[in-house]
Design an enzyme around this catalytic site. Structure first.
Site, PDB file in Angstrom:
ATOM      1  N   ASP A  13      10.517  13.220  12.317  1.00 27.50           N
ATOM      2  CA  ASP A  13       9.253  13.010  13.031  1.00 27.50           C
ATOM      3  C   ASP A  13       8.073  12.737  12.098  1.00 27.50           C
ATOM      4  OD1 ASP A  13      10.626  13.492  15.409  1.00 27.50           O
ATOM      5  OD2 ASP A  13      10.246  15.645  15.302  1.00 27.50           O
ATOM      6  N   LYS A  16       8.197   7.539  11.212  1.00 25.62           N
ATOM      7  CA  LYS A  16       9.011   6.388  10.796  1.00 25.62           C
ATOM      8  C   LYS A  16       8.892   5.228  11.779  1.00 25.62           C
ATOM      9  CE  LYS A  16      12.601   9.117  11.004  1.00 25.62           C
ATOM     10  NZ  LYS A  16      11.936  10.407  11.258  1.00 25.62           N
ATOM     11  N   GLY A  17       8.901   5.572  13.088  1.00 26.65           N
ATOM     12  CA  GLY A  17       8.836   4.533  14.112  1.00 26.65           C
ATOM     13  C   GLY A  17       7.575   3.705  13.974  1.00 26.65           C
ATOM     14  N   LYS A  18       6.433   4.386  13.842  1.00 27.15           N
ATOM     15  CA  LYS A  18       5.169   3.652  13.704  1.00 27.15           C
ATOM     16  C   LYS A  18       5.218   2.746  12.481  1.00 27.15           C
ATOM     17  CE  LYS A  18       0.597   3.579  12.057  1.00 27.15           C
ATOM     18  NZ  LYS A  18      -0.799   3.905  12.050  1.00 27.15           N
ATOM     19  N   GLY A  40      13.610  10.203  18.106  1.00 27.42           N
ATOM     20  CA  GLY A  40      12.560   9.769  19.028  1.00 27.42           C
ATOM     21  C   GLY A  40      11.499   9.116  18.173  1.00 27.42           C
ATOM     22  N   HIS A  41      11.421   7.802  18.221  1.00 25.18           N
ATOM     23  CA  HIS A  41      10.495   7.066  17.363  1.00 25.18           C
ATOM     24  C   HIS A  41       9.391   6.458  18.232  1.00 25.18           C
ATOM     25  CE1 HIS A  41      13.761   6.612  14.003  1.00 25.18           C
ATOM     26  NE2 HIS A  41      13.502   7.870  14.332  1.00 25.18           N
ATOM     27  N   GLN A 227      15.895  10.908  11.700  1.00 30.82           N
ATOM     28  CA  GLN A 227      15.780  12.287  11.195  1.00 30.82           C
ATOM     29  C   GLN A 227      15.103  12.288   9.814  1.00 30.82           C
ATOM     30  OE1 GLN A 227      19.296  11.449  12.583  1.00 30.82           O
ATOM     31  NE2 GLN A 227      18.036  11.760  14.372  1.00 30.82           N
ATOM     32  N   THR A 242      21.377  17.929  11.074  1.00 27.42           N
ATOM     33  CA  THR A 242      22.022  17.078  12.058  1.00 27.42           C
ATOM     34  C   THR A 242      23.424  16.733  11.549  1.00 27.42           C
ATOM     35  OG1 THR A 242      21.732  15.154  13.480  1.00 27.42           O
ATOM     36  CG2 THR A 242      21.077  14.886  11.160  1.00 27.42           C
ATOM     37  N   THR A 303      11.674  13.494  21.743  1.00 31.18           N
ATOM     38  CA  THR A 303      12.943  13.444  22.465  1.00 31.18           C
ATOM     39  C   THR A 303      13.074  14.596  23.438  1.00 31.18           C
ATOM     40  OG1 THR A 303      14.008  12.286  20.648  1.00 31.18           O
ATOM     41  CG2 THR A 303      15.467  13.465  22.144  1.00 31.18           C
ATOM     42  N   ARG A 308       6.734  21.548  18.038  1.00 34.26           N
ATOM     43  CA  ARG A 308       7.221  21.502  16.655  1.00 34.26           C
ATOM     44  C   ARG A 308       6.571  22.630  15.858  1.00 34.26           C
ATOM     45  NH1 ARG A 308       5.963  15.106  16.444  1.00 34.26           N
ATOM     46  NH2 ARG A 308       7.837  14.352  17.463  1.00 34.26           N
TER      47      ARG A 308
HETATM   48  P1  GDP Z   1       9.451   9.498  13.926  1.00 37.22           P
HETATM   49  O1  GDP Z   1      10.567  10.229  14.591  1.00 37.22           O
HETATM   50  O2  GDP Z   1       9.468   9.670  12.442  1.00 37.22           O
HETATM   51  O3  GDP Z   1       9.390   8.053  14.324  1.00 37.22           O
HETATM   52  O4  GDP Z   1       8.116  10.185  14.441  1.00 37.22           O
HETATM   53  P2  GDP Z   1       7.768  10.575  15.976  1.00 37.22           P
HETATM   54  O5  GDP Z   1       7.433   9.347  16.705  1.00 37.22           O
HETATM   55  O6  GDP Z   1       8.807  11.466  16.538  1.00 37.22           O
HETATM   56  O7  GDP Z   1       6.516  11.503  15.746  1.00 37.22           O
HETATM   57  C1  GDP Z   1       5.352  11.041  15.150  1.00 37.22           C
HETATM   58  C2  GDP Z   1       4.192  11.198  16.140  1.00 37.22           C
HETATM   59  O8  GDP Z   1       2.978  11.032  15.455  1.00 37.22           O
HETATM   60  C3  GDP Z   1       4.189  10.175  17.239  1.00 37.22           C
HETATM   61  O9  GDP Z   1       3.632  10.738  18.386  1.00 37.22           O
HETATM   62  C4  GDP Z   1       3.295   9.073  16.684  1.00 37.22           C
HETATM   63  O10 GDP Z   1       2.669   8.293  17.713  1.00 37.22           O
HETATM   64  C5  GDP Z   1       2.277   9.891  15.949  1.00 37.22           C
HETATM   65  N1  GDP Z   1       1.683   9.273  14.764  1.00 37.22           N
HETATM   66  C6  GDP Z   1       2.248   8.443  13.850  1.00 37.22           C
HETATM   67  N2  GDP Z   1       1.387   8.198  12.845  1.00 37.22           N
HETATM   68  C7  GDP Z   1       0.255   8.882  13.146  1.00 37.22           C
HETATM   69  C8  GDP Z   1      -0.995   9.065  12.465  1.00 37.22           C
HETATM   70  O11 GDP Z   1      -1.232   8.568  11.380  1.00 37.22           O
HETATM   71  N3  GDP Z   1      -1.905   9.880  13.078  1.00 37.22           N
HETATM   72  C9  GDP Z   1      -1.682  10.481  14.273  1.00 37.22           C
HETATM   73  N4  GDP Z   1      -2.623  11.242  14.784  1.00 37.22           N
HETATM   74  N5  GDP Z   1      -0.507  10.337  14.932  1.00 37.22           N
HETATM   75  C10 GDP Z   1       0.434   9.557  14.359  1.00 37.22           C
HETATM   76  P1  IMO Z   2      13.620  11.577  14.369  1.00 40.22           P
HETATM   77  O1  IMO Z   2      14.439  10.350  14.040  1.00 40.22           O
HETATM   78  C1  IMO Z   2      13.240  15.905  14.180  1.00 40.22           C
HETATM   79  C2  IMO Z   2      16.927  18.246  14.593  1.00 40.22           C
HETATM   80  C3  IMO Z   2      17.077  19.098  15.842  1.00 40.22           C
HETATM   81  C4  IMO Z   2      17.918  20.236  15.284  1.00 40.22           C
HETATM   82  C5  IMO Z   2      18.851  19.526  14.312  1.00 40.22           C
HETATM   83  C6  IMO Z   2      20.216  19.180  14.893  1.00 40.22           C
HETATM   84  O2  IMO Z   2      12.819  11.436  15.594  1.00 40.22           O
HETATM   85  O3  IMO Z   2      12.841  12.015  13.183  1.00 40.22           O
HETATM   86  P2  IMO Z   2      21.043  17.296  16.608  1.00 40.22           P
HETATM   87  O4  IMO Z   2      20.628  17.014  18.013  1.00 40.22           O
HETATM   88  O5  IMO Z   2      20.834  16.160  15.667  1.00 40.22           O
HETATM   89  O6  IMO Z   2      22.433  17.847  16.494  1.00 40.22           O
HETATM   90  O7  IMO Z   2      20.060  18.501  16.149  1.00 40.22           O
HETATM   91  O8  IMO Z   2      18.185  18.324  13.932  1.00 40.22           O
HETATM   92  N1  IMO Z   2      16.638  16.812  14.846  1.00 40.22           N
HETATM   93  C7  IMO Z   2      15.451  16.238  14.658  1.00 40.22           C
HETATM   94  N2  IMO Z   2      14.251  16.770  14.304  1.00 40.22           N
HETATM   95  N3  IMO Z   2      13.348  14.576  14.351  1.00 40.22           N
HETATM   96  C8  IMO Z   2      14.536  14.023  14.672  1.00 40.22           C
HETATM   97  O9  IMO Z   2      14.730  12.682  14.720  1.00 40.22           O
HETATM   98  C9  IMO Z   2      15.646  14.869  14.881  1.00 40.22           C
HETATM   99  N4  IMO Z   2      16.931  14.658  15.233  1.00 40.22           N
HETATM  100  C10 IMO Z   2      17.532  15.858  15.189  1.00 40.22           C
HETATM  101  O10 IMO Z   2      15.838  19.538  16.322  1.00 40.22           O
HETATM  102  O11 IMO Z   2      17.108  21.095  14.522  1.00 40.22           O
HETATM  103 MG    MG Z   3      10.871  11.598  16.125  1.00 39.63          MG
END
Ligand code: GDP
Ligand code: IMO
Ligand code: MG
Length: 433
Positions: A13, A16-18, A40-41, A227, A242, A303, A308
């Site tokens: 989290d 990466k998605g952004k 969840g990106h 992850q 994971t 997701t 968190r």
């Molecule tokens: P990922 O799994 O690495 O793609 O990250 P996630 O999407 O799960 O979580 C990142 C969260 O932070 C999302 O809600 C993004 O929209 C948000 N986000 C990304 N970059 C920034 C930033 O620079 N500032 C803020 N405030 N939010 C951000």
């Molecule tokens: P992104 O790509 C954050 C964590 C779960 C749990 C552990 C194992 O969005 O960064 P799993 O379902 O993979 O067997 O769970 O890994 N986890 C993540 N935490 N971001 C993720 O993906 C994650 N994918 C799995 O919360 O601790």
């Molecule tokens: Mg995520």
């Protein structure tokens, strides 16, 4: 061969998605190489949010080919929902935008049921806190050589035979070990056949070949990690990890390209740290400062919606990530979230039994005992989300960034100051050649 890997340098989290969405405007191809719908990106464009789980984060760019390779465990029902969601928003209009490898592992409802049943059977600190998406059981099937592959969905006989074997074993576990209802074959088979018909336009027999051709043709290929480093199955905080390797090296394995094809590895990290699920987290703040971070950063899972865990940035963990992934450049995300903190902490090392550690200790028992050594920095009150120039950052923010960059001895090339695509400050442009 401009192959670039984008990898999470913390516990997932990181944003990466952004970042991938921003880079993808200049990329020809975006490749997912491991993980599944546990990811969840989040992408935010013109204020509109898109959350992707299996589809690569380049999908908002119609000219970028998105590839799901054999290293990914594909929830076939989930990916179809994602495709439909995108189509309903006038995206993914051309099926050529998305390729799913025939060799990808198919993740089925039985995997999810087992994942949930196992978690429910664990108590207290033993719970892993999985996303419940069936990831562990699906990778188990791959390793034990009984997985259904995406290509099998298009061959009736193979599909039935493999599904029979699959359900025989899974239903035995579900019923006898976990007291759950068995899953009937005919209903599931009919559902899978329907899904297969709808997914057929995205089928690709050999994604490794397609990617290699692109790299050979000097196309710009981004490999999108899911992850984060500390969740890696071999090098993370086992067993609180994971079930795939989340490191940059996994891009080569999952996508089927050689390591010499990778030119750059970008490590993505937040200006602080978060973790969702169980396991060691040395800088965790179980107080109002942590709560303020959670609220400011909207730190709730993309997701699962779970809150968190939040804490100060952890440089020992980041040094480890830089070493394991061979990170060449860094992207620092969510700097804006630290606005309004009077003092900001940076964990520079750990203390364990009187010793100073610059990286995490090897054993998990030790990792859960380390004490973070925190250095304090003065905060800032200025809203950063509308800045367009690095020069306008407050001095205290620059001090914070310089300290981190120096400690990590790796250039910070990108700064993110908000979830939106445009809220990105370039220290050094990527793909500038
Ligand atoms: P990922 O799994 O690495 O793609 O990250 P996630 O999407 O799960 O979580 C990142 C969260 O932070 C999302 O809600 C993004 O929209 C948000 N986000 C990304 N970059 C920034 C930033 O620079 N500032 C803020 N405030 N939010 C951000
Ligand atoms: P992104 O790509 C954050 C964590 C779960 C749990 C552990 C194992 O969005 O960064 P799993 O379902 O993979 O067997 O769970 O890994 N986890 C993540 N935490 N971001 C993720 O993906 C994650 N994918 C799995 O919360 O601790
Ligand atoms: Mg995520």
């Amino acid at each position: 061969m401009p192959g670039i890997v984008v990898v999470g340098a913390q516990w997932g989290d990181e944003g990466k998605g952004k970042l991938v969405d921003v880079f993808a405007s200049k990329a020809d191809m975006v490749v997912r190489y491991q993980g599944g719908a546990n990811a969840g990106h989040t992408l935010v464009v013109n204020g509109k949010k898109t959350v992707l789980h299996l589809i690569p984060s380049g999908i908002l760019h119609p000219d970028t080919t998105c590839v799901v390779t054999s290293g990914v465990v594909v929830d076939v029902f989930g990916i179809l929902d994602e495709i439909k969601g995108l189509k309903n928003n006038d995206l993914l209009q051309n099926p050529k935008q998305l390729l799913i490898s025939d060799a990808a592992t198919v993740l089925l409802p039985s995997h999810k049921a087992l994942d949930a049943a196992r978690e429910a059977s664990l108590t207290g600190e033993k719970k892993i806190g999985t996303t419940g998406k069936g990831i562990g059981p699906a990778y188990e099937d791959r390793a034990s050589r009984r997985a259904l592959l995406f290509g099998d969905l298009f061959d009736r006989e193979t599909l039935r035979a493999k599904l029979e074997l699959h359900l025989k074993e899974k239903n035995h576990l579900l019923e006898t070990l976990y007291g759950q209802e068995p899953i009937g074959i005919e209903g599931l088979l009919a559902q899978i056949e329907q899904v297969a018909r709808e997914l057929a336009p995205y089928r690709c027999r050999d994604t490794s070949h397609v990617i290699s051709k692109a790299l050979k043709g000097n196309k710009r290929v981004l490999f999108e990690g899911a992850q984060g480093t500390l969740l890696d199955i071999f090098h993370g905080t086992y067993p609180f990890v994971t079930s795939s390797s989340t490191l940059s090296g996994s891009a080569c394995i999952g996508a089927g390209v050689g390591p010499t094809q990778i030119q750059q590895v970008i490590g993505v990290f937040k200006a602080y740290a978060t973790r969702v699920g169980s396991g060691p987290f040395p800088t965790e703040l179980n107080d109002e400062t942590g709560e303020k971070m959670r609220q400011n950063g909207r730190e709730f899972g993309s997701t699962t919606g779970r809150a968190r865990r939040c804490g100060w940035i952890d440089l020992p963990a980041l040094r480890y990530a830089i070493r394991l992934n061979g990170i060449t450049n860094l992207a620092l995300m969510k700097l804006d979230v630290l606005t309004g903190f009077e003092k900001i902490g940076i964990c520079t090392s750990y203390k364990l039994d009187g010793e100073t550690l610059m990286e995490p200790p090897v054993t998990q028992a030790d990792f859960s005992r380390v004490e973070p050594v925190i250095e304090w920095f003065q905060g800032w009150n200025q809203d950063l989300t509308k800045l367009t120039r690095l020069a306008d950052l407050p001095r205290t923010a620059t001090n914070y960034l310089d300290f981190i960059g120096n400690q990590l001895a790796t250039p910070i090339d990108v700064l993110s100051i908000g979830p939106g695509r445009e809220q990105t400050l370039w220290v050094k442009p990527l793909f500038n050649n």
